[in-house]
Design a protein around this motif. Structure first.
Motif, PDB file in Angstrom:
ATOM      1  N   LEU A 127       0.833  -1.199   0.000  1.00  0.00           N
ATOM      2  CA  LEU A 127       0.000   0.000   0.000  1.00  0.00           C
ATOM      3  C   LEU A 127       0.867   1.248   0.000  1.00  0.00           C
ATOM      4  N   LYS A 128       0.480   2.237  -0.798  1.00  0.00           N
ATOM      5  CA  LYS A 128       1.108   3.543  -0.741  1.00  0.00           C
ATOM      6  C   LYS A 128       0.563   4.299   0.462  1.00  0.00           C
ATOM      7  N   THR A 129       1.463   4.692   1.364  1.00  0.00           N
ATOM      8  CA  THR A 129       1.084   5.473   2.535  1.00  0.00           C
ATOM      9  C   THR A 129       1.779   6.829   2.463  1.00  0.00           C
ATOM     10  N   GLY A 130       1.660   7.605   3.536  1.00  0.00           N
ATOM     11  CA  GLY A 130       2.213   8.952   3.539  1.00  0.00           C
ATOM     12  C   GLY A 130       1.150  10.002   3.281  1.00  0.00           C
ATOM     13  N   PHE A 131      -0.128   9.620   3.472  1.00  0.00           N
ATOM     14  CA  PHE A 131      -1.246  10.538   3.213  1.00  0.00           C
ATOM     15  C   PHE A 131      -1.908  11.012   4.507  1.00  0.00           C
ATOM     16  N   GLY A 132      -1.219  10.850   5.618  1.00  0.00           N
ATOM     17  CA  GLY A 132      -1.755  11.224   6.921  1.00  0.00           C
ATOM     18  C   GLY A 132      -1.931   9.983   7.789  1.00  0.00           C
ATOM     19  N   HIS A 133      -1.609  10.120   9.076  1.00  0.00           N
ATOM     20  CA  HIS A 133      -1.602   8.970   9.988  1.00  0.00           C
ATOM     21  C   HIS A 133      -2.934   8.218   9.990  1.00  0.00           C
ATOM     22  N   ALA A 160      -2.242 -13.126   4.242  1.00  0.00           N
ATOM     23  CA  ALA A 160      -1.737 -12.281   3.165  1.00  0.00           C
ATOM     24  C   ALA A 160      -0.501 -11.510   3.616  1.00  0.00           C
ATOM     25  N   VAL A 161       0.465 -11.391   2.726  1.00  0.00           N
ATOM     26  CA  VAL A 161       1.640 -10.538   2.977  1.00  0.00           C
ATOM     27  C   VAL A 161       1.247  -9.100   2.644  1.00  0.00           C
ATOM     28  N   ILE A 162       1.378  -8.205   3.620  1.00  0.00           N
ATOM     29  CA  ILE A 162       1.045  -6.792   3.418  1.00  0.00           C
ATOM     30  C   ILE A 162       2.250  -5.950   3.812  1.00  0.00           C
ATOM     31  N   THR A 163       2.589  -4.992   2.963  1.00  0.00           N
ATOM     32  CA  THR A 163       3.671  -4.053   3.236  1.00  0.00           C
ATOM     33  C   THR A 163       3.165  -2.645   2.938  1.00  0.00           C
ATOM     34  N   CYS A 164       3.956  -1.635   3.307  1.00  0.00           N
ATOM     35  CA  CYS A 164       3.572  -0.267   2.963  1.00  0.00           C
ATOM     36  C   CYS A 164       4.801   0.555   2.638  1.00  0.00           C
ATOM     37  N   ASP A 165       4.581   1.633   1.897  1.00  0.00           N
ATOM     38  CA  ASP A 165       5.665   2.497   1.401  1.00  0.00           C
ATOM     39  C   ASP A 165       5.242   3.942   1.556  1.00  0.00           C
ATOM     40  N   SER A 166       5.970   4.694   2.404  1.00  0.00           N
ATOM     41  CA  SER A 166       5.618   6.089   2.653  1.00  0.00           C
ATOM     42  C   SER A 166       6.431   7.079   1.839  1.00  0.00           C
ATOM     43  N   ASN A 167       7.353   6.589   1.005  1.00  0.00           N
ATOM     44  CA  ASN A 167       8.114   7.475   0.120  1.00  0.00           C
ATOM     45  C   ASN A 167       8.738   8.661   0.859  1.00  0.00           C
ATOM     46  N   GLN A 168       9.352   8.383   2.017  1.00  0.00           N
ATOM     47  CA  GLN A 168      10.183   9.341   2.742  1.00  0.00           C
ATOM     48  C   GLN A 168       9.414  10.491   3.392  1.00  0.00           C
ATOM     49  N   THR A 169       8.144  10.278   3.741  1.00  0.00           N
ATOM     50  CA  THR A 169       7.317  11.415   4.177  1.00  0.00           C
ATOM     51  C   THR A 169       7.389  11.738   5.662  1.00  0.00           C
ATOM     52  N   HIS A 170       7.753  10.799   6.525  1.00  0.00           N
ATOM     53  CA  HIS A 170       7.654  11.016   7.973  1.00  0.00           C
ATOM     54  C   HIS A 170       8.913  11.640   8.560  1.00  0.00           C
ATOM     55  N   ASP A 171       8.726  12.399   9.648  1.00  0.00           N
ATOM     56  CA  ASP A 171       9.860  12.689  10.511  1.00  0.00           C
ATOM     57  C   ASP A 171       9.932  11.565  11.548  1.00  0.00           C
ATOM     58  N   LEU A 172      10.911  11.608  12.417  1.00  0.00           N
ATOM     59  CA  LEU A 172      11.132  10.485  13.332  1.00  0.00           C
ATOM     60  C   LEU A 172       9.943  10.236  14.248  1.00  0.00           C
ATOM     61  N   LEU A 186       2.821  -6.356   9.436  1.00  0.00           N
ATOM     62  CA  LEU A 186       3.309  -6.082   8.085  1.00  0.00           C
ATOM     63  C   LEU A 186       4.685  -6.710   7.866  1.00  0.00           C
ATOM     64  N   ASP A 187       4.958  -7.081   6.612  1.00  0.00           N
ATOM     65  CA  ASP A 187       6.259  -7.665   6.296  1.00  0.00           C
ATOM     66  C   ASP A 187       7.361  -6.615   6.250  1.00  0.00           C
ATOM     67  N   TRP A 188       7.028  -5.399   5.858  1.00  0.00           N
ATOM     68  CA  TRP A 188       8.011  -4.318   5.945  1.00  0.00           C
ATOM     69  C   TRP A 188       7.340  -2.961   5.816  1.00  0.00           C
ATOM     70  N   PHE A 189       8.081  -1.941   6.262  1.00  0.00           N
ATOM     71  CA  PHE A 189       7.695  -0.533   6.160  1.00  0.00           C
ATOM     72  C   PHE A 189       8.797   0.135   5.344  1.00  0.00           C
ATOM     73  N   GLU A 190       8.440   0.581   4.142  1.00  0.00           N
ATOM     74  CA  GLU A 190       9.420   1.050   3.163  1.00  0.00           C
ATOM     75  C   GLU A 190       9.575   2.565   3.188  1.00  0.00           C
ATOM     76  N   GLU A 191      10.816   3.016   3.175  1.00  0.00           N
ATOM     77  CA  GLU A 191      11.170   4.440   3.134  1.00  0.00           C
ATOM     78  C   GLU A 191      10.287   5.292   4.043  1.00  0.00           C
ATOM     79  N   PRO A 192      10.292   4.995   5.336  1.00  0.00           N
ATOM     80  CA  PRO A 192       9.468   5.787   6.254  1.00  0.00           C
ATOM     81  C   PRO A 192       9.936   7.227   6.382  1.00  0.00           C
ATOM     82  N   MET A 193      11.251   7.434   6.315  1.00  0.00           N
ATOM     83  CA  MET A 193      11.832   8.775   6.475  1.00  0.00           C
ATOM     84  C   MET A 193      12.722   9.096   5.283  1.00  0.00           C
ATOM     85  N   ARG A 194      13.198  10.341   5.256  1.00  0.00           N
ATOM     86  CA  ARG A 194      14.131  10.725   4.207  1.00  0.00           C
ATOM     87  C   ARG A 194      15.355   9.812   4.229  1.00  0.00           C
ATOM     88  N   VAL A 195      15.803   9.454   3.047  1.00  0.00           N
ATOM     89  CA  VAL A 195      16.984   8.597   2.956  1.00  0.00           C
ATOM     90  C   VAL A 195      18.187   9.251   3.619  1.00  0.00           C
TER      91      VAL A 195
END
Length: 377
Positions: free
Chosen positions: A170-176, A194-206, A221-230
């Motif tokens: 799932l694409k996340t980063g649209f608000g908590h 079901a395997v479920i993951t999400c990707d926030s594309n670097q949107t969160h602060d710590l 979830l199996d993973w949380f992708e790019e939660p913060m800026r690289v």
């Protein structure tokens, strides 16, 4: 391996319309741009590659022109192997990267050329690319459905599950609240297995990222992708990793030696380089092997056309491990005019093509109406 002597390097820029916009945290895809690369050698053999150009759409023509310009440097020269070509070309462009500041576009053009050269070499050897890279015999690889929008994602995911998918991102980063609601709805709709993951594309602060991982912990979830800026401080990434029971993932925005820390360290458990963003086959084969050797999951990032997904598939098949192939489920002629019916999803897996090279090539006639740039005659 016989020396590689290229006679030409061509680029094809396209932009294909989409029925529904595809939303991610950093923008909206209103069409699907992509850049194909074709190389021919002095014997008349050819190979196909793809350079990353999926966002913004206006970047596709720029990448195509870069491919042609950079490709001119290779014509008439001799290289011992695709790796030799990649290394020599990358070295020759270092000053140009400094001069232009275009680290990404130049790396993407080189990646597209590298993929095409590997396809050419594998075709001439009469082997599928994954067998040229590894002695492993692989018939299929697991996939996960990607690009799932934040608008009622449970319905889209359930439809993909009915088609044979077993893993979803799932694409996340649209608000908590929106993100948590969507993930809960997906878990309820898809079931506990079901395997479920999400990707926030670097949107969160710590602090936002910590709040989010705590909220999603029960969803497994199996993973949380790019939660913060690289480029966020390493201490922030280490803190988040300690706080999160969900494994952290990333890698699509790294290049070369930037992978050393994530592979050796404890923060990222899923490494996700993009074969068209940096490195092509030559760079990413080593990254994949080192990732698996470190006990982590190599899950190549993908959101492009058909050459890109086939290259990612062959790399995953060659590298092995417990990784999944990212698999875009939105209609996209840029993929379909290459892959056709070659990758049917069955019980969460797709077959590995066994024909020489990547196993397919673009249908240029079908793509013709969507071409947006051609080099001057």
């Amino acid at each position: 391996m016989n020396p590689i002597r290229l006679a030409s390097v061509e680029a094809f820029a396209y932009r294909v319309p989409v029925k529904s916009p595809i939303k991610v945290a950093f923008g909206t895809f209103r069409d699907r741009p992509f850049v194909l690369v074709r190389v021919r050698d002095v014997d008349g053999a050819e190979g196909w590659g793809e350079a990353w150009a999926n966002w913004p759409a206006v970047g596709a023509e720029h990448r195509a022109r870069l491919v042609v310009d950079i490709g001119e440097r290779l014509v008439g020269k001799s290289f011992d192997s695709p790796q030799h070509l990649f290394q020599q070309l990358s070295k020759s462009l270092e000053v140009l990267v400094i001069q232009t500041g275009e680290v990404g576009p130049i790396a993407q053009a080189v990646a597209g050329i590298d993929i095409a050269v590997w396809d050419l070499v594998a075709r001439k050897a009469g082997q599928p690319l994954h067998r040229l890279l590894s002695a492993r015999e692989v018939k299929s690889v697991p996939v996960y459905a990607t690009g799932i929008n934040p608008d009622e994602p449970e319905k889209f995911a359930a439809a993909r599950q009915a088609e044979g998918h077993r893993a979803f991102k799932l694409k996340t980063g649209f608000g908590h609240d929106v993100d948590v609601r969507n993930l809960r709805a997906m878990r309820a709709a898809l079931g506990p297995d079901a395997v479920i993951t999400c990707d926030s594309n670097q949107t969160h602060d710590l602090q936002d990222a910590i709040a989010f991982v705590r909220a999603i912990e029960p969803l497994r979830l199996d993973w949380f992708e790019e939660p913060m800026r690289v480029d966020a401080p390493a201490a922030n990434w280490e803190t988040l990793a300690r706080e999160s029971t969900t494994p952290l993932a990333g890698g699509e925005n790294l290049q070369g030696a930037q992978f050393d820390g994530p592979i050796a360290g404890k923060v990222l458990q899923v490494i996700q380089p993009d074969v068209t963003k940096w490195g092509g086959v030559s760079g990413n084969l080593d990254i994949g092997r080192r990732t698996v050797a470190a006990g982590k999951r190599y899950c190549p990032h993908y959101f492009g056309g058909g050459i890109s997904v086939l290259t990612s598939l062959h790399l995953l098949a060659a590298v092995g491990g417990e990784g999944l192939l990212e698999f875009d489920c939105h209609p996209n002629l840029g993929r379909e005019a290459v892959v056709g019916t070659l990758l049917p999803v069955k019980d969460g897996r797709v077959p590995v093509p066994q024909a020489p090279g990547l196993g397919a090539e673009p249908d240029l006639e079908a793509l013709g109406p969507y071409r947006t740039w051609a080099p001057p005659a």
